[in-house]
Write a protein that holds these residues in place. Sequence first.
Motif, PDB file in Angstrom:
ATOM      1  N   GLY A   1       4.881  20.432  90.931  1.00  0.00           N
ATOM      2  CA  GLY A   1       5.881  20.413  91.978  1.00  0.00           C
ATOM      3  C   GLY A   1       6.009  21.716  92.738  1.00  0.00           C
ATOM      4  O   GLY A   1       5.795  22.812  92.187  1.00  0.00           O
ATOM      5  N   GLN A   2       6.386  21.607  94.010  1.00  0.00           N
ATOM      6  CA  GLN A   2       6.745  22.782  94.818  1.00  0.00           C
ATOM      7  C   GLN A   2       7.907  23.511  94.124  1.00  0.00           C
ATOM      8  O   GLN A   2       8.758  22.886  93.484  1.00  0.00           O
ATOM      9  N   ILE A   3       7.914  24.824  94.276  1.00  0.00           N
ATOM     10  CA  ILE A   3       8.941  25.650  93.620  1.00  0.00           C
ATOM     11  C   ILE A   3      10.337  25.185  94.063  1.00  0.00           C
ATOM     12  O   ILE A   3      10.623  25.110  95.252  1.00  0.00           O
ATOM     13  N   GLY A   4      11.168  24.885  93.091  1.00  0.00           N
ATOM     14  CA  GLY A   4      12.524  24.444  93.387  1.00  0.00           C
ATOM     15  C   GLY A   4      12.712  22.938  93.325  1.00  0.00           C
ATOM     16  O   GLY A   4      13.846  22.459  93.306  1.00  0.00           O
ATOM     17  N   ASP A   5      11.621  22.191  93.313  1.00  0.00           N
ATOM     18  CA  ASP A   5      11.729  20.727  93.307  1.00  0.00           C
ATOM     19  C   ASP A   5      11.927  20.142  91.916  1.00  0.00           C
ATOM     20  O   ASP A   5      12.195  18.947  91.793  1.00  0.00           O
ATOM     21  N   GLY A   6      11.773  20.942  90.865  1.00  0.00           N
ATOM     22  CA  GLY A   6      11.713  20.343  89.536  1.00  0.00           C
ATOM     23  C   GLY A   6      12.635  20.988  88.522  1.00  0.00           C
ATOM     24  O   GLY A   6      13.707  21.499  88.849  1.00  0.00           O
ATOM     25  N   SER A   7      12.201  20.939  87.276  1.00  0.00           N
ATOM     26  CA  SER A   7      13.045  21.261  86.126  1.00  0.00           C
ATOM     27  C   SER A   7      12.947  22.704  85.659  1.00  0.00           C
ATOM     28  O   SER A   7      13.653  23.094  84.729  1.00  0.00           O
ATOM     29  N   VAL A   8      12.070  23.494  86.268  1.00  0.00           N
ATOM     30  CA  VAL A   8      11.844  24.843  85.755  1.00  0.00           C
ATOM     31  C   VAL A   8      12.840  25.836  86.352  1.00  0.00           C
ATOM     32  O   VAL A   8      13.018  25.877  87.574  1.00  0.00           O
ATOM     33  N   ASP A   9      13.442  26.626  85.500  1.00  0.00           N
ATOM     34  CA  ASP A   9      14.337  27.700  85.931  1.00  0.00           C
ATOM     35  C   ASP A   9      13.479  28.928  86.259  1.00  0.00           C
ATOM     36  O   ASP A   9      13.181  29.750  85.396  1.00  0.00           O
ATOM     37  N   MET A  10      13.068  29.024  87.518  1.00  0.00           N
ATOM     38  CA  MET A  10      12.122  30.064  87.941  1.00  0.00           C
ATOM     39  C   MET A  10      12.712  31.465  87.776  1.00  0.00           C
ATOM     40  O   MET A  10      12.016  32.400  87.386  1.00  0.00           O
ATOM     41  N   ARG A  11      13.991  31.585  88.104  1.00  0.00           N
ATOM     42  CA  ARG A  11      14.648  32.878  88.004  1.00  0.00           C
ATOM     43  C   ARG A  11      14.608  33.373  86.560  1.00  0.00           C
ATOM     44  O   ARG A  11      14.354  34.544  86.284  1.00  0.00           O
ATOM     45  N   TRP A  12      14.866  32.472  85.618  1.00  0.00           N
ATOM     46  CA  TRP A  12      14.839  32.836  84.208  1.00  0.00           C
ATOM     47  C   TRP A  12      13.459  33.371  83.819  1.00  0.00           C
ATOM     48  O   TRP A  12      13.340  34.428  83.182  1.00  0.00           O
ATOM     49  N   PHE A  13      12.423  32.665  84.232  1.00  0.00           N
ATOM     50  CA  PHE A  13      11.066  33.107  83.884  1.00  0.00           C
ATOM     51  C   PHE A  13      10.756  34.472  84.488  1.00  0.00           C
ATOM     52  O   PHE A  13      10.206  35.357  83.824  1.00  0.00           O
TER      53      PHE A  13
END
Lengths: 272, 272
Positions: free
Chosen positions: B217-229
């Motif tokens: 998925g495009q960044i922001g479209d899904g379940s991953v907490d990008m900021r956390w990573f």
Amino acid sequence: MKFSINQMTVKQLSLPELVKGCTDLGIEGVGLWREPVREYGVAAAARLVREAGLTVTTLCRGGFFTATDRAERAAALDDNRRAIDEAAELGTDTVVLVSGGLPAGDRDLVAARERVADALAELGPYGAERGVRLAIEPLHPMYAADRCVVSTLDQALDLAERFPAEQVGVVVDTYHLWWDDRIAQGIARAGAGGRIHSFQLADWVTPLPAGVLTGRGQIGDGSVDMRWFADEVGKAGYTGWTEVELFNDVLWSRDGQVVLAETLNRVTQHLG
Amino acid sequence: MKFSINQMTVKQLSLPELVKGCTDLGIEGVGLWREPVREYGVAAAARLVREAGLTVTTLCRGGFFTATDRAERAAALDDNRRAIDEAAELGTDTVVLVSGGLPAGDRDLVAARERVADALAELGPYGAERGVRLAIEPLHPMYAADRCVVSTLDQALDLAERFPAEQVGVVVDTYHLWWDDRIAQGIARAGAGGRIHSFQLADWVTPLPAGVLTGRGQIGDGSVDMRWFADEVGKAGYTGWTEVELFNDVLWSRDGQVVLAETLNRVTQHLG
């Protein structure tokens, strides 16, 4: 090895057809699903399997505990109490739990897992009073977002061990756990605590189908070393049933009695 | 946050189109793939990106080390030496490795992982002599059978730590690792050892497509907490590039320059 067939493996069979097939083949255990059992009638289903001398090894499934909405959470708990009641009526001691995925727009796996623990705290005693254990099934990490936030045996045990083993244990399912290099230690840990409440088999075959729900392979067709798994649960002290649960469009399109006999043969060949 | 675009995210763009798009948008890093680079010519590609002032953050990809056949293994090592040579010519210090799956009919994950280690022992020094580090990319467990027997960051680190960090490190890719409750400790361990050789982003969206390869998925479209990573790799001491690598049929069907700008915007919005 005490073989049990999970109803979903041959879902094209009606409950009476399944029971007859088991009787004909000398299969003594069956894992049932709530929807077809309720359609047939819980009391009638209980009578049917009892009169055939079958053991109901598991009832699938409870769970889906991860909603944040209060009303949704209450409804889930109610539904799980009904699942426990149905299990008691069917004479099985084990309800399999699929924990639930992330609510829409939610990215907090840790909090979702805590909501699973909250539900277990409510349901564990309710089950124990009725002689029914809850079995947390860790599902493959590919289901973490939309189906089950509990992805490894260690995670499932971290949850289960907050409660007495008579209330909460785990399912060891080869399909979901085969890839994990920590699985041997996990099985040993689960066995030492008396928490292997179900042992299920399915093989891992590729390519995965769209949605990744209905591609579980017939035993022997894939990458899982079934003998290794059976040996490990045995070494961990497990003496219960070996239940085959396949979700597979090709198997479902074939004659159910043929698939039932084939499944028994495969398990005998690989583990017998 | 130093943003890099992986070429595969916008594979509909030719290499000159990609370079122009990066220049127009002020993107300073690009991760390249061997096949389109070789088609364009390695020397010509190196000149193109150098003259545009772009940093080549990674070359994808080497690996596929798990064959048991001696000739196949030798061919894989030869191909990986070529990948290292190409990386050196392109001026990048990192070759991403996808370890390879189980050979047909094979069920021994432990032995397959040892064959990966054997290959690293041969290739690590070859890379170091040319200023190129190998980065083991743990892939999501749904690829364990057919693509990559290294499924977790801990497994990748267990392999990498047998060798100097200047030779072998890991890729932290959110798509593959987001579900793992041990990932925070894994990132800390990788950072402490100086082994985070690449940090890649993709989001997890469902349902997964058949074959599960082209649904990132495009960044922001899904379940991953990008900021956390991003915070975790930062706390672990990582100061390198943040590279977005999406395999997505829908994104590939759209105008590449639009997707490139959108991807930069999304990363800025979620991490900027």
